[in-house]
Design a protein around this motif. Structure first.
Motif, PDB file in Angstrom:
ATOM      1  N   UNK A 123       0.827  -1.196   0.000  1.00 18.98           N
ATOM      2  CA  UNK A 123       0.000   0.000   0.000  1.00 18.98           C
ATOM      3  C   UNK A 123       0.870   1.258   0.000  1.00 18.98           C
ATOM      4  N   UNK A 124       1.912   1.270   0.826  1.00 12.53           N
ATOM      5  CA  UNK A 124       2.821   2.420   0.879  1.00 12.53           C
ATOM      6  C   UNK A 124       3.521   2.614  -0.459  1.00 12.53           C
ATOM      7  N   UNK A 125       3.938   1.528  -1.097  1.00  9.11           N
ATOM      8  CA  UNK A 125       4.586   1.616  -2.410  1.00  9.11           C
ATOM      9  C   UNK A 125       3.626   2.175  -3.456  1.00  9.11           C
ATOM     10  N   UNK A 126       2.369   1.717  -3.415  1.00  5.24           N
ATOM     11  CA  UNK A 126       1.372   2.204  -4.378  1.00  5.24           C
ATOM     12  C   UNK A 126       1.096   3.689  -4.163  1.00  5.24           C
ATOM     13  N   UNK A 127       1.005   4.104  -2.910  1.00  4.11           N
ATOM     14  CA  UNK A 127       0.778   5.526  -2.619  1.00  4.11           C
ATOM     15  C   UNK A 127       1.966   6.375  -3.067  1.00  4.11           C
ATOM     16  N   UNK A 128       3.177   5.876  -2.900  1.00  6.36           N
ATOM     17  CA  UNK A 128       4.375   6.603  -3.336  1.00  6.36           C
ATOM     18  C   UNK A 128       4.369   6.764  -4.854  1.00  6.36           C
ATOM     19  N   UNK A 129       3.994   5.730  -5.576  1.00  6.54           N
ATOM     20  CA  UNK A 129       3.915   5.813  -7.039  1.00  6.54           C
ATOM     21  C   UNK A 129       2.855   6.816  -7.472  1.00  6.54           C
ATOM     22  N   UNK A 130       1.723   6.803  -6.792  1.00  4.82           N
ATOM     23  CA  UNK A 130       0.646   7.737  -7.117  1.00  4.82           C
ATOM     24  C   UNK A 130       1.131   9.170  -6.923  1.00  4.82           C
ATOM     25  N   UNK A 131       1.838   9.426  -5.837  1.00  3.53           N
ATOM     26  CA  UNK A 131       2.358  10.784  -5.574  1.00  3.53           C
ATOM     27  C   UNK A 131       3.400  11.166  -6.613  1.00  3.53           C
ATOM     28  N   UNK A 132       4.230  10.210  -7.012  1.00  4.11           N
ATOM     29  CA  UNK A 132       5.279  10.453  -7.985  1.00  4.11           C
ATOM     30  C   UNK A 132       4.692  10.824  -9.354  1.00  4.11           C
ATOM     31  N   UNK A 133       3.621  10.147  -9.742  1.00  3.83           N
ATOM     32  CA  UNK A 133       3.016  10.349 -11.061  1.00  3.83           C
ATOM     33  C   UNK A 133       1.990  11.477 -11.056  1.00  3.83           C
ATOM     34  N   UNK A 134       1.563  11.885  -9.865  1.00  4.20           N
ATOM     35  CA  UNK A 134       0.610  12.993  -9.780  1.00  4.20           C
ATOM     36  C   UNK A 134      -0.817  12.577 -10.059  1.00  4.20           C
ATOM     37  N   UNK A 135      -1.740  13.543  -9.968  1.00  3.53           N
ATOM     38  CA  UNK A 135      -3.176  13.245 -10.140  1.00  3.53           C
ATOM     39  C   UNK A 135      -3.543  12.905 -11.561  1.00  3.53           C
TER      40      UNK A 135
END
Length: 135
Positions: A123-135
């Motif tokens: 979950x933390x990895x997925x959230x980090x990727x989401x933040x990295x790629x933006x909305x």
């Protein structure tokens, strides 16, 4: 998911189910019909309850009279979060996994707890990727 599912035939006795529970170190067995399809489940608690209520020898009690008839199941493609929610919604601690009509595994509450740290990391990895790629 555990892929070694312990079963007993529909015509077994509770004593047969207890033998399988103890021999395999598991907390439940799946009751299967002659075609190998799940027809129910017997847990340690079921055995204790029927022993207390009937006072009969466990070899005299048919497993079909004890097990849970309507078994909540899942498929291998379901996420752990989905299975955990299903367990909570249905109030169960064990869910057989069916691939079509084939019994291929069992997910227990213990399985989910043992893998909780891995799930949190994913979950933390997925959230980090989401933040990295933006909305």
């Amino acid at each position: 998911m555990s892929t070694e599912v312990v079963t007993v035939p529909l015509d077994a006795t509770v004593a047969d189910a207890v033998d399988r529970l103890l021999d395999n170190g598991v907390g439940s067995v799946i009751v299967v019909d002659p075609e190998g399809n799940p027809a129910g489940m017997v847990t340690e608690s079921d055995v204790l309850q029927v022993a207390r209520e009937t006072g009969q020898p466990l070899g005299d009690i048919d497993v079909a009279a004890v097990g849970h008839g309507a078994v909540v199941t899942t498929t291998p493609s379901k996420s752990v979060a989905t299975v955990a929610r299903l367990m909570a919604d249905e109030g169960v601690k064990k869910i057989p996994v069916l691939d079509g009509i084939d019994l291929v595994g069992m997910v227990t509450l213990s399985d989910i707890v043992w893998h909780l740290s891995t799930l949190r990391q994913e979950l933390a990895d997925a959230e980090a990727l989401r933040e990295e790629w933006g909305p």
